[in-house]
Design an enzyme around this catalytic site. Structure first.
Site: not given
Length: 384
Positions: A74, A202, A204, A327
């Site tokens: 993403a 995304s 995952h 993140c």
């Protein structure tokens, strides 16, 4: 003494790959290993698998397969979309609108666009994390080319009213982009009804492999972006390079499973989350952030007043919970999401995200509540 069982409660950060996804991927590492761009039977087989995954994802999200571009995740999709769209449409205006509690993948890209001369307007949020739709409407001008607002917040789980936002943005002739990463597979998503111009998500986060994601471009709304990578021409030139066939195949299977099991799984997880929150609220000084809002069924963000967050996190070393986005959690700083909602640095640093998933059990919740309750009370007694 037996070691305590480790309990994973950070499914918004990443998820384990579903065994069914792994089984679907395995042949594409060994037997069906061809380059999807090769013009022979090995390439045709893998190319067909890529297109099948594209059709799987498009079918479940109710969009055209041609609108799906595969990426490494993403974050890359966000960069491609924002740079590509804004540079393509700079002649129409230079204003972009987002909000202060977007994911860092969006905010950092916005910062880079500002350095290129674009004007970015950051909408405020209230104490629950909601934007003011009137403020949004007033912020959109004739110079606005894009509004970028996430569907569901990765830290609090708050869900933005995307249908209302879409009406405002398109009535002002601007385009709408959304990070739908945390929403896919957890709540129903119909891209045709949502009428988004650009979307990113995304693999995952939905029990698929890491290293693969997608950018959705709504061609019906005449949306085009400039390419930022060159060489090879794959993915219509938008994302050239040898394709990650096993990852893409796994992505398609993960989306298929997520959507087929979403209704029952979301209901099960919501019951667990409700128990978790009801029990944690009995702890003195506990505050559930965004509690009164429409939220993802699996996400709780909780603050503990007058508690040192570092000490609490270290003592809860058998619980995988998060202090904000994965993140940015390697840096000890207050969550920008919670600060935008008006929390002090001190309270934001003693706030934690607990996100549930397929393997979460009632026993996990009971153990987690017991451990958190005991540890918070220990820390309070130590302060006296």
């Amino acid at each position: 003494m037996a070691a305590k069982r480790k309990i994973y409660l950070d499914y918004n950060a990443t998820t384990p790959v579903d065994v069914r996804v792994v089984d679907t991927m395995l042949p594409y590492f060994t037997e069906k290993f061809g380059n999807a761009s090769s013009d022979h039977v090995f390439g045709w087989d893998t190319g067909e698998a890529v297109e099948n995954a594209r059709e799987q994802i498009a079918g479940l999200l109710n969009c055209k397969p041609s609108g799906i571009t595969f990426t490494s995740g993403a974050t890359e999709a966000a960069n491609l979309a924002l740079f590509g769209f804004c540079e393509r449409n700079q002649s129409k205006g230079n204003q972009i609108i987002t909000c202060k509690n977007e994911h860092k993948a969006i905010l950092d890209t916005m910062n880079a666009l500002e350095k290129k001369g674009f004007e970015v307007t950051y909408l405020n949020v209230d104490i629950e994390g909601n934007i003011d739709l009137k403020e949004l409407e007033q912020a959109v001008t004739s110079r606005t080319i894009l509004v970028c607002l996430m569907m569901a917040n990765n830290e609090t789980g708050l869900i933005h009213p995307m249908n209302d936002i879409e009406k405002i943005v398109h009535s002002k002739k601007a385009k709408l982009m959304s990070d739908i990463t945390q929403a896919v597979g957890k709540i129903p998503i119909d891209l045709k009804k949502l009428n988004l111009d650009l979307a990113i998500f995304s693999s995952h986060k939905i029990y698929g492999p890491k290293g693969v994601g997608a950018l959705y471009i709504n061609k019906k709304n005449k949306v085009d972006i400039n390419p930022h990578f060159f060489g090879g021409g794959q993915e219509k030139g938008m994302r050239p390079g040898t394709m990650n066939v096993p990852g893409i195949v796994g992505f398609g299977k993960a989306v298929e499973i997520a959507f087929s099991e979403m209704e029952g799984e979301s209901a099960r997880i919501l019951k667990l989350k409700n128990k978790l929150e009801n029990d944690l609220k009995n702890i003195e000084g506990a505050i559930i952030n965004s509690e009164a809002c429409d939220r993802l069924p699996n996400t709780t963000n909780i603050s503990f007043e007058n508690i040192d967050g570092n000490s609490l996190l270290r003592k809860l070393n058998n619980l995988a919970i998060s202090r904000g986005s994965a993140c940015t959690s390697n840096t000890i700083q207050a969550s920008h999401v919670l600060k935008a909602m008006g929390l002090s640095d001190e309270l934001a640093l003693s706030s934690f995200r607990i996100s549930l998933g397929r393997d979460t059990s009632i026993e996990d919740i009971e153990i987690a509540v017991k451990e958190i309750n005991k540890t918070v009370n220990q820390l309070k007694r130590a302060m006296v």
